[in-house]
Motif scaffolding. Sequence first.
Motif, PDB file in Angstrom:
ATOM      1  N   ASN A 266      41.209  33.996  39.861  1.00 39.42           N
ATOM      2  CA  ASN A 266      40.516  33.685  41.105  1.00 39.42           C
ATOM      3  C   ASN A 266      39.026  33.508  40.832  1.00 39.42           C
ATOM      4  N   SER A 270      32.744  33.321  46.420  1.00 41.99           N
ATOM      5  CA  SER A 270      33.343  32.289  47.263  1.00 41.99           C
ATOM      6  C   SER A 270      32.321  31.288  47.779  1.00 41.99           C
ATOM      7  N   LYS A 297      37.079  28.587  47.376  1.00 44.23           N
ATOM      8  CA  LYS A 297      37.802  29.554  46.552  1.00 44.23           C
ATOM      9  C   LYS A 297      38.958  28.889  45.827  1.00 44.23           C
TER      10      LYS A 297
END
Length: 871
Positions: A266, A270, A297
């Motif tokens: 990930n 963001s 994201k």
Amino acid sequence: MNMKKAFKIIGIILLVFAIALVATPFLFKGKIKELVIKSINKNVDAVVAFNDVDLSLLKNFPKATVIIDDLSIINKAPFENDTLFYSKTFTLKMSITALFKEKGEPMGIDAFSIENGKVNVIFNKDGLANYDIALKDKNESDSIENNDFALNFQHYDIKNLRFTYFDEGSKMSVILDSINHEGSGDFKNKILDLDTKSTAKLAVSIDNTNYLNNVTLSLDALLGLDLENFKYTFKENEALVNLLPIAFDGFIQMTDEGQVYDLKFNTPTSSFKNFLGLIPEMYSGKLENVKTSGDFKVNGIVKGTYTEKTIPAFDIEIASNNASFQYPNLPKSVKNIVIDSRIVNKTGILNDTYVNLDKLSYTIDQDVFTAKATIQNIMENPLINAELKGIVNLENVSKAYPIKLEKPLTGILKADVVTRFDMKSVEASQYQNIQNSGTITVTDFNYESKEMAKPFKIKQAAIAFNPKEIRLNKFDGETGNSDFHVTGSLDNFYGFLFNNQVLKGNFDMTSHQFEVADFMETKTDTTSIKTSKEALKIPSFLDVTIAAKATTVVYDNLNLKEVSGNLIIKDEAVSLSNLKMNAFGGQIALSGMVSTKEKTPKFEMNLDLNSLSISESFTQIAMLKAIAPIANSVIGKLNSTIKLSGDLTNNLTPNLKTISGNLIGQLLDSKLKPSNSQLLTALSSNVKFIDLEKLNLDALKMALNFKDGKVEINPFTLKYQDINIEVVGSHGFDQSMAYNLKFDVPAKYLGSEVNNLISKLKPANAAKIENFPINAILSGSFANPKVSTDMKQATTNLVTQLVEMQKGKLINQATEALGNLIPGKTKVDTTITKSVDTIKKVTPIKEPLNKVKDSIVKNALNNLFKKKKKE
């Protein structure tokens, strides 16, 4: 022991040590080389070669350094001659004590490095891998402990490695270029932590379609290694894809079945700046001061086993909502950015992978653009659904995004298109399976670049999509002084766009003014300060037919009117048919071909010239001027057919040295103007008994053949009153010439003295006097001609003949007169009296006969060379 003696002993020890350091490599080099060859042959089934093995004790003292130059591993069948591995320099480092190991004891390797290497991994259509080169019949007893080298290294580094992966079955290619990687860890242990640093550039393509290109990667990672179970676990790590940060969690493990993946990744932050970081810096510019809002994201999971038949399942989400960005030095911002997309595979079967772009939208000023698409069945037959709708003001794009353009784009693009198609239908040109609807329009598009000769402008273009075809309803453009208006249809636009197929179409084009120079790039040679034109390269991706009409076409210095014809552009060539035009007071019909497929462009051409002005056409067209340099002195018209072929120069004009062909022509209502030609002027001064302006050229037919820079003329005859002139010879495109003119001249042109001699002959003898030939040889060049004749010799021969005949006549007359005076004759013949009178009139010439003859010749030549004002 005194100090002096101590220093002496130390010096001797150091000298011995230095000698040992220098001598040892020579003593052990053979041993190392033998071990390398033995170790390779014992472990791999491949062709392994290297240039040399060198040993140094000084380079990394106190370690010994083994350097292997140009090490390569070449596959055997079924990958015969494929290079699996190559390294310009392969270096091993080890303890000096390892050199003194007994035979059979492995040498411990402490570190290794590879510089300027290549690794090529290939899977063929049968699923076999080229890296499977281990000997299949190797005994299990040959364990790593009994190897010649013990891999107990603690550090390694790889510099400038290129790794290529290619799967022939899926046509998938992955290239990692400029790899720089290093790792540190204690490989004496079965479980260890490996601290690594890596950088590379990534490119991915499937079936010749590029999905990623020149993506910069970097990874600093602490990996947990379980060497017994071949398991590698991500601990602390930070990766960058271009400038997008990615963090990994999980492991990769090698098993007998394949590679087991259990990974999550990930974006640690963001910020929407992460999205801009995905774009290479050369396209995105500096990001430090860019203002952004909203989020971006990337989340993903990869779980499963990679085998010959399966891949790990994965689910990757890329999303952003209500984001914006603005660069500090640009006036516009991009707002209301929405990205909602996923790349998913749930089954582990590669063909079940699908891509959903549920929404992509943004706003610049008041212009809104949206798109959505899905791609399914990606391996067997990709099925694509897409919708595009919105407005793009191209001028605003460069004001909102740092695109590096020489000149800013302008124009408005409007799109409202829905399309659905599968790639097999595209490849097979089964257009009935392609569903299209909608329109795309472009207005006031302007483009400039170094690759184009002049700025290019599309005033208006309209494309309509329908199930049967993509229709170009309007295309109005201009560049330089040229305008063009095109309508037509495209048959395989998607094949061209997605499958590297040629672009097929049929078009109608009209133009009021079309200047060829507007489409030719002009370049300046800075070394010689010259300007040159590069010929257009006919695109290889075109297969189109064009029916063209133009009011005026300007080619070089030619103005062609009412041009029409058909062009077929295919295979890097243009074929011309039924091309007609008005020029030089007449009409030209043309068919032929121009090809730029080879390095040197070539052409073939058939010309039909009807009532063309000779002086205009043969002076303004360089090729015709070279074929007939004297044509500039001919006033009149010409009908002709010309066939020729050869090479073209960079400005698409014939290279005269290479052309070959023939010309058949007929002159109409034509006459000469000698003052326009240095050759005719020189000829006139040598044959003054002819007025060249009064030569009869009407309906004169000629045939020429040209090859290797030379023009051969089939002999022909000209007529001047009662004089025939036969012309034979040739000339070169370099203007050199070699001609012979044969004049058949009646004797009367020699003047009154010769005519008096002829008149005194008996009719039967006078009839024997034939026309006398005069030859003229034309050499030199048309600009600097040389003319020579045999005039004097021909005249001398004729006069000699006449004098001899006249002399014979006088002798006969004297004999008859003397015969009448013989005794026994009582009458005087009156004819004798007349003859005597004649003798009296002639015989008073007291000079010798040859002097008389010379005088007559001189007078005859003067008559021939006298300039006649009236004929």
